[in-house]
Enzyme design. Structure first.
Site, PDB file in Angstrom:
ATOM      1  N   HIS A 146       0.848  -1.189   0.000  1.00 27.45           N
ATOM      2  CA  HIS A 146       0.000   0.000   0.000  1.00 27.45           C
ATOM      3  C   HIS A 146       0.882   1.235   0.000  1.00 27.45           C
ATOM      4  O   HIS A 146       2.112   1.152   0.155  1.00 27.45           O
ATOM      5  CB  HIS A 146      -0.943   0.001   1.205  1.00 27.45           C
ATOM      6  N   ASP A 176      -0.180   7.028  -3.530  1.00 28.97           N
ATOM      7  CA  ASP A 176      -1.337   6.719  -4.369  1.00 28.97           C
ATOM      8  C   ASP A 176      -1.624   7.802  -5.410  1.00 28.97           C
ATOM      9  O   ASP A 176      -1.772   7.512  -6.600  1.00 28.97           O
ATOM     10  CB  ASP A 176      -2.583   6.525  -3.505  1.00 28.97           C
TER      11      ASP A 176
END
Length: 388
Positions: A146, A176
């Site tokens: 992540h 992200d």
């Protein structure tokens, strides 16, 4: 960019695409946030983005608009990519597309039969944008991760946080969105520009670990030459008292960025501070921080806002998202808009002279004729549960 044999008779879409990417067709394979963010960036500037979602999801949503901000200005269909018919249909759509955004782990698209080689066989001009955390190759390429892991691997996370405390991730903005989705959109635009010269598409390998590392470019040489110290001890990472946040009497906060001497002088003057030690001596930073902390706690955030209004002291109240939308500067610029009942940031960057974009929530696209799929074929696929 080009019209198809079906487009003349196709129904007009309710979303008006304007901007420099008008005519660019994008197939966005549904996935986690960075992919939709890249699609949003393209749609915000005129691209025609078609989201490919799972059939069950689209069936459950029926014709309810998708009000997620990152889906604005798009259309949605459901397609079973685990069935041969669904894969064949996707390839038909890809023949009419300019861009594909794919967010799977390396190898997944190839196993489905919709990898770059599969699609370039039917459309050599296609730009194939791939979004992953670790990239398409390397020892970790097929490993889960992540945003926080990619920041850790890039070295960026080690530099974020206060002195003597553990590293602090800035939510998932750097990996992200900035290092991932924004870099993917940038890579797609590079490939589209190159295609104008070569006539051929390219695969874009957007890895969040690469993007996060690139965003930290300003600091890598400084770390190596010793001019940038451990986290929380430097000029821009809360180490310096003139670049930090301070609490006010009512529990609010102000952001202080008085780096340059003249800005610092204006701050000191407006706050009425006297007898401060030399800020150029780092040994004085703790005492300066103590004095500023004490002073800011003496008034409310609104009172300090009034003190610094219109000044060059570089002090600003820390606004929450609702306050930010109401601030006069943001209102004057239209920084925030409401679309589909949802308050959201307006498209950025601005291209002067381009009409405002239609930011309608994503809706289901029921006729794929303009994407090269004849009505009879659509009906057959829907009857088989492959298309929704």
């Amino acid at each position: 960019m080009r019209r198809t044999e079906h487009e003349e008779d196709a129904p007009v879409e309710h979303v008006t695409r304007t901007g420099p990417l008008t005519g660019v067709r994008v197939l966005e394979l549904a996935g986690l946030a960075p992919g939709p963010f890249a699609g949003m960036m393209l749609a915000d500037h005129g691209a025609r983005v078609l989201r490919i979602e799972r059939v069950a999801v689209v069936t459950a949503e029926a014709d309810t608009p998708r009000r997620q901000v990152m889906d604005r200005g798009k259309r949605t269909i459901g397609l079973d990519l685990k069935s041969p018919e669904g894969v064949a249909a996707f390839r038909r759509l890809a023949r009419e597309a300019d861009v594909v955004i794919e967010v799977y782990r390396p190898g997944v698209a190839e196993r489905l039969g919709i990898g770059p080689a599969d699609l370039h066989a039917v459309n050599p001009r296609l730009v194939y944008g791939r979004m992953t955390g670790w990239g398409q190759e390397g020892p970790l390429a097929r490993t889960a991760g992540h945003d926080i892991d990619y920041l850790a691997a890039s070295g960026v996370l080690s530099a974020l946080g206060r002195e003597g405390e553990r590293p602090l991730p800035p939510v998932n903005l750097l990996g992200d969105f900035a290092g991932g989705g924004l870099m993917l959109a940038y890579g797609v635009l590079l490939a589209l520009l190159e295609r104008e010269r070569t006539g051929r598409g390219r695969v874009v390998d957007a890895a969040m670990v690469d993007g996060a590392a690139a965003l930290f470019a300003m600091f890598y040489d400084r770390v190596q030459d010793g001019s940038w110290g451990p986290r929380g001890t430097n000029l821009l990472d809360t180490g310096a008292p003139m670049y930090d946040t301070y609490e006010t009497a009512d529990g609010g906060f102000v952001a202080v960025g008085a780096l340059e001497p003249r800005f610092w002088a204006e701050l000191v003057s407006l706050m009425g501070l006297t007898g401060l030690p030399d800020r150029n001596d780092r040994a004085n930073w703790p005492e300066l921080r103590r004095r500023l902390t004490e002073a800011f706690l003496s008034r409310t955030r609104a009172q300090w806002q009034e003190v610094f209004e219109g000044s060059d002291a570089c002090v600003f109240p820390v606004l929450d998202t609702a306050e930010a939308a109401r601030h006069p500067h943001n209102r004057a610029r239209g920084t925030f808009v409401e679309a589909g009942g949802v308050l959201q940031p307006a498209p950025a960057p601005r291209l002067l002279g381009v009409p405002e974009q239609d930011l309608s929530p994503a809706t289901r696209l029921t006729d794929l004729s303009s994407w090269g799929l004849p009505p009879a074929e659509q009906a057959r696929l829907r009857e088989a549960g492959v298309l929704a």
